[in-house]
Design a protein around this motif. Structure first.
Motif, short mmCIF file in Angstrom:
data_model
loop_
_atom_site.label_atom_id
_atom_site.label_comp_id
_atom_site.label_asym_id
_atom_site.label_seq_id
_atom_site.Cartn_x
_atom_site.Cartn_y
_atom_site.Cartn_z
N PRO A 285 92.75 -69.45 -93.66
CA PRO A 285 91.34 -69.01 -93.62
C PRO A 285 91.19 -67.49 -93.70
O PRO A 285 91.91 -66.75 -93.03
CB PRO A 285 90.84 -69.55 -92.28
CG PRO A 285 91.71 -70.73 -91.99
CD PRO A 285 93.06 -70.36 -92.54
N LYS A 288 84.34 -67.66 -93.72
CA LYS A 288 83.67 -68.95 -93.50
C LYS A 288 82.52 -69.10 -94.48
O LYS A 288 81.81 -68.12 -94.77
CB LYS A 288 83.14 -69.05 -92.07
CG LYS A 288 84.22 -69.19 -91.00
CD LYS A 288 83.59 -69.34 -89.63
CE LYS A 288 84.65 -69.43 -88.53
NZ LYS A 288 85.41 -70.71 -88.59
N ARG A 292 82.42 -73.27 -92.28
CA ARG A 292 83.72 -73.89 -92.51
C ARG A 292 84.73 -72.85 -93.00
O ARG A 292 84.41 -72.00 -93.84
CB ARG A 292 83.62 -75.02 -93.54
CG ARG A 292 82.72 -76.17 -93.13
CD ARG A 292 83.24 -76.86 -91.89
NE ARG A 292 82.51 -78.09 -91.59
CZ ARG A 292 82.70 -78.81 -90.48
NH1 ARG A 292 83.57 -78.42 -89.58
NH2 ARG A 292 82.01 -79.92 -90.28
N ASP A 293 85.97 -72.94 -92.50
CA ASP A 293 87.01 -71.98 -92.86
C ASP A 293 87.36 -72.06 -94.35
O ASP A 293 87.54 -73.16 -94.90
CB ASP A 293 88.27 -72.23 -92.03
CG ASP A 293 88.11 -71.80 -90.59
OD1 ASP A 293 87.29 -70.90 -90.33
OD2 ASP A 293 88.79 -72.37 -89.72
#
Length: 364
Positions: A285, A288, A292-293
């Motif tokens: 990651p 975001k 969400r990563d």
């Protein structure tokens, strides 16, 4: 995702009622001359009960899944096609092409065509240059910003009001010029929004830096080494599409090779096609998007296994095109589908959670 899991739970409950009419029979995937070794679900300690329940229900339900494959410990253990779909058929991968682009960028860096992910766009893209919405922040946009969808441009495919929304760009005569002319609404690297044009510009950089159109570059350094030759590049637009804007069409088995390559950290049958460090970097990651990563055009998404939160590395495409990778269990899952712009395209998330992960016989 929760909604789809509940939907699948209803599937499975109905399937128990219909079990007397069950017609699904598990078949070992055939061993072909395509690089895949095959084994049974049981050989890899995967309980087939939920698979039987799910596929029986699928046979009596309207759905738009085209295929589902499961690979465990480098062995293809499940291969199912639905309707008129088959293993030699090419599927429109849509945005799953983005995740493959990340691999190609890593290869371009490994080969020395691209020097560094932190290089600015202008180092490789001399033309076009911005003619509108001039802003010094545009000079700070890097390849990394393209791969993490954090350029700062007003480019958000999920916002119909965004000037850089992909459907608006598809109507333009010069996609690249329109992209660099977009207004800046954020400082590069600060905010990530889902922007297809960033990936297209990354493809353009690979092509210009290598002196090869992307299809030839990908074929030379990725697809031929993987034994992939049944593929094509295209687009759904009725207008002529620039080469860098085209998407991949591949078979399910070949798409699974991409997942296995990532699981093996860039290695395919002893050949390091892209560096281990790059695969680790690309799938870790960086930012975001909608909470969400997101890495370099790869998602990191949460699931549950034995009441424990786990993270899968995921490539996604509109309509139900997915690669799910669970490194800790040496597991790859691939889906293709035709549920374009529909919530039905999310059904594979529930299948992964409530069928595949729930069927793993884990050692204590």
């Amino acid at each position: 995702m929760i909604k789809n899991a509940l939907f699948l739970a209803l599937f499975l409950t109905k399937s128990i009622v219909l079990s007397a009419q069950a017609t699904y029979t598990y078949t070992l995937p055939p061993k072909l001359e395509d690089g895949w070794a095959t084994q049974s679900l049981a050989s890899q300690k995967i309980d087939s009960t939920r698979f039987h329940l799910f596929f029986n229900q699928l046979e009596t339900s309207k759905h738009k899944m085209h295929s589902m494959l499961v690979i465990k410990n480098n062995q293809l253990v499940l291969e199912e096609y639905f309707g008129k779909n088959n293993r030699s058929q090419q599927h429109d991968l849509r945005s799953t092409t983005k995740s493959i682009t990340a691999i190609l960028m890593g290869i371009a860096i490994d080969k020395g065509f691209v020097e560094n992910v932190n290089d600015s766009l202008s180092k490789y893209i001399e033309q076009p240059v911005p003619k509108k919405n001039l802003d010094p922040r545009k000079d700070a946009i890097t390849i990394k910003h393209l791969l993490t969808m954090s350029t700062g441009f007003d480019c958000n495919d999920w916002d119909p009001k965004s000037k850089g929304q992909e459907d608006k760009i598809y109507r333009k005569s010069n996609w690249l010029q329109y992209f660099v002319d977009l207004p800046m609404i954020n400082t590069p690297g600060e905010v990530a929004t889902y922007c297809t044009m960033g990936q297209i510009m990354a493809v353009e950089i690979i092509s210009r830096a290598s002196g090869m159109p992307i299809d030839r570059f990908a074929d030379t350094y990725l697809f031929k080494p993987l034994g992939i030759d049944n593929l094509s590049w295209g687009h759904t637009s009725n207008k002529k599409v620039i080469t860098s804007g085209k998407r991949l069409y591949m078979t399910s088995r070949d798409l699974a090779k991409i997942g296995q390559l990532v699981l093996n950290e860039g290695n395919w049958k002893g050949n390091q096609l892209v560096s281990k460090n790059w695969i680790q970097e690309a799938t870790t990651p960086k930012t975001k998007i909608t909470g969400r990563d997101y890495g370099y055009l790869w998602w990191n998404l949460p699931f549950q296994l034995n009441n424990k939160k786990i993270t899968l590395k995921v490539a996604t495409g509109n309509g139900g095109q997915y690669i799910f990778i669970y490194p800790e269990e040496q597991l790859v899952m691939v889906f293709t589908g035709g549920a374009y712009n529909s919530p039905d395209s999310k059904l594979p998330f529930a299948v992964v959670q409530d069928v595949v992960l729930a069927s793993l016989e884990l050692e204590e």
